[in-house]
Design an enzyme around this catalytic site. Structure first.
Site, PDB file in Angstrom:
ATOM      1  CE  LYS A  25     -55.839  28.894   6.374  1.00 24.43           C
ATOM      2  NZ  LYS A  25     -57.029  29.722   6.247  1.00 24.43           N
ATOM      3  CD  GLU A  30     -53.337  28.709  -0.685  1.00 24.66           C
ATOM      4  OE1 GLU A  30     -53.258  27.678   0.003  1.00 24.66           O
ATOM      5  OE2 GLU A  30     -54.024  29.703  -0.341  1.00 24.66           O
TER       6      GLU A  30
END
Length: 400
Positions: free
Chosen positions: A227, A211
Site C-alpha cells: 500500500k 505482492e
C-alpha cells in the site's frame, strides 16, 4: 486461441509450465494430470471442493502444519491454483459485485501437475506463434466516474461506514492472434515476483504481481501487503516515505492482515517482520510490509483461503463492509484481478495477489487497476495513480 488435448486446454506447444511459484527445477518436466474449475452455478463451497480435489489427486493439504512428504518423481508435483476476487468474496459471504467481464473465465481453477519427459532443447521455438495484434483499450468508466467513486468512498468514511475501500477500474481491447506470448511478457516486468500465466479452454491469465497474498514456508505463514505508490524517482521515494496519508493507509491494512493470519495461526505467533519497506515495481515505488505467523495444527487449505481471500490490500477495512461498497461502486467485475494465483503442494504454498494482471477470452484482452481510498485521498490523484499502475501492463501487451 489454439486448443491442445482432449480437455481443450489452451497452450503453446513446447512452453514450460508458466504458473507462478512452480518449482524451477521441475518446470520443463511438468505435465498436466487433472483439472477442476468452479463457477457460482456449480454450487458448493469452492475452497472445500478445491481441497478435496487436490487430495484425490495425491496432494493432501488438510493439515498444513505437517512436514512435507518426500518429493515423489512418479507422483504429483503440485498444482497451480487460481481464486478470483469474486470467489473470495463468496467465501466470506460478501456480494460478488458486477459480472465477470472475461467470457468463460472460471472463478476457481486447480491444475494438478506430475512429471513427464523433459522438453527437448529448442522446442520453445519450434512452433512460431500466430502474430499478435491488440487494439485500443476502452475504459469501463470515465475518469470523472472513477473520481466520483472515490468521492463516494470518502463520504462513506465520513459517515463511519468504513475506514478504507479499494476501488478498481477495468478496460478491454480487441485482439487477434495468439495471446500467450503477449501475456508471458508480463512475467518479465521488473519486480514481478508472481510473473506467470495460466490458461484454459477459451481463457488465459497473465500476471506481473509483486505482492504475496500468502506463502507457507517451513511451517510459517507469510503475507506481504503493498500500500502506497509514487513514481520511481528520488523525489518520489522521499515523498512516499514522508507521506502521513500513505503510511496511515498502509498500517491500516497491515493490521487487517495481522488479524487475518491470527485466525489461522498458533496463538501469539503473529508478528510484523518488516514495516513500510519501499521497493520498486517497474517505474513505481511501492511500500511493502511483511507479516508472518506460525501455522496452527490441523489448518487445511480451505480454511486458509477463507481467512486470506480476498486480500485486505485490495478490499479495505473492515473487509466485509469494504466489499459491500466495492460491489455497489464498481460497474464491471474484477475478473482475474485482485484474486490469487500461484502454486500449492504439501508443505509449500505460494500465492500471489493478482494485481498487475491481465486476462483474455476469445475476443478481448482485459486489464484492471485501482487503489486504496482513505479520507485523505484526492479523487483526481487516485485516478492518475490507477493509470500509472496499468501503464506497464498495457505496454507489455502492445502489438501490431
Amino acid at each position: 486461441m489454439r486448443q491442445d488435448g482432449p480437455d481443450g486446454v489452451d497452450t503453446l506447444p513446447g512452453l514450460t509450465v508458466g504458473a507462478p511459484g512452480a518449482p524451477t527445477g521441475c518446470r520443463r518436466t511438468l505435465v498436466e494430470r487433472a483439472r477442476w474449475q468452479w463457477r457460482p452455478a456449480d454450487g458448493g463451497d469452492p475452497a472445500a471442493r478445491a481441497e478435496e480435489f487436490l487430495a484425490a489427486h495425491g496432494l493432501p493439504l488438510h493439515d498444513l502444519a505437517r512436514p512435507a512428504s518426500r518429493h515423489d518423481p512418479a507422483g504429483a508435483c503440485g498444482a497451480a491454483l487460481y481464486v478470483s476476487a469474486a470467489a473470495g468474496a463468496a467465501l466470506v459471504g460478501a456480494p460478488a459485485g458486477a459480472a465477470n467481464p472475461v467470457t468463460g473465465l472460471p472463478e476457481v481453477a486447480v491444475v494438478v501437475y506430475g512429471h513427464g519427459p523433459g522438453t527437448p532443447p529448442g522446442a520453445d521455438a519450434a512452433s512460431p506463434a500466430t502474430p499478435w495484434w491488440r487494439g485500443t483499450f476502452a475504459e469501463s468508466w470515465t475518469p470523472r466516474q472513477h473520481a466520483d467513486a472515490v468521492s463516494a468512498v470518502r463520504a462513506a468514511i465520513g459517515r463511519g461506514d468504513v475506514y478504507q475501500v479499494n476501488v478498481v477500474g477495468h478496460a478491454a481491447a480487441r485482439y487477434t492472434g495468439d495471446p500467450l506470448p503477449a501475456l508471458s511478457r508480463l512475467a518479465a516486468l521488473p519486480g514481478a515476483r508472481y510473473g506467470g500465466t495460466l490458461a484454459g479452454a477459451g481463457w488465459a491469465i497473465g500476471c506481473a504481481s509483486p505482492e504475496t497474498l500468502v506463502e507457507l514456508t517451513d511451517g510459517r505463514l507469510i503475507t506481504r501487503p503493498i500500500k502506497g505508490t509514487r513514481p520511481a524517482t528520488a523525489a518520489g521515494r522521499a515523498e512516499l516515505l514522508a507521506s502521513a496519508k500513505e503510511r496511515a493507509e498502509h498500517v491500516m491494512i497491515v493490521d487487517l492482515e495481522r488479524n487475518d493470519l491470527a485466525r489461522v495461526a498458533r496463538t501469539g505467533s503473529v508478528r510484523v517482520d518488516e514495516l513500510f519497506a519501499v521497493r520498486r515495481w517497474c517505474d513505481l515505488w511501492q511500500a511493502e510490509s511483511t507479516v508472518s505467523a506460525a501455522v496452527a495444527d490441523g489448518l487445511g487449505l480451505a480454511d486458509l483461503l477463507r481467512a486470506v481471500c480476498p486480500g485486505g490490500s485490495v478490499t479495505g477495512a473492515p473487509k466485509r463492509a469494504a466489499l459491500d461498497h466495492v460491489a455497489a461502486l464498481e460497474p464491471v467485475g474484477r475478473g482475474a484481478s485482485m484474486g490469487a494465483l500461484g502454486w500449492v503442494a504439501p508443505g509449500r504454498i505460494d500465492l500471489g495477489l493478482t494485481i498487475r494482471t491481465a486476462a483474455v477470452d476469445a475476443e478481448r484482452v482485459h486489464v484492471w487497476a485501482g487503489g486504496g481510498i482513505t479520507w485523505g485521498s484526492d479523487p483526481d490523484a487516485e485516478v492518475a495513480e490507477a493509470a500509472a499502475k496499468a501503464a506497464p501492463v498495457r505496454a507489455a501487451l502492445a502489438g501490431g
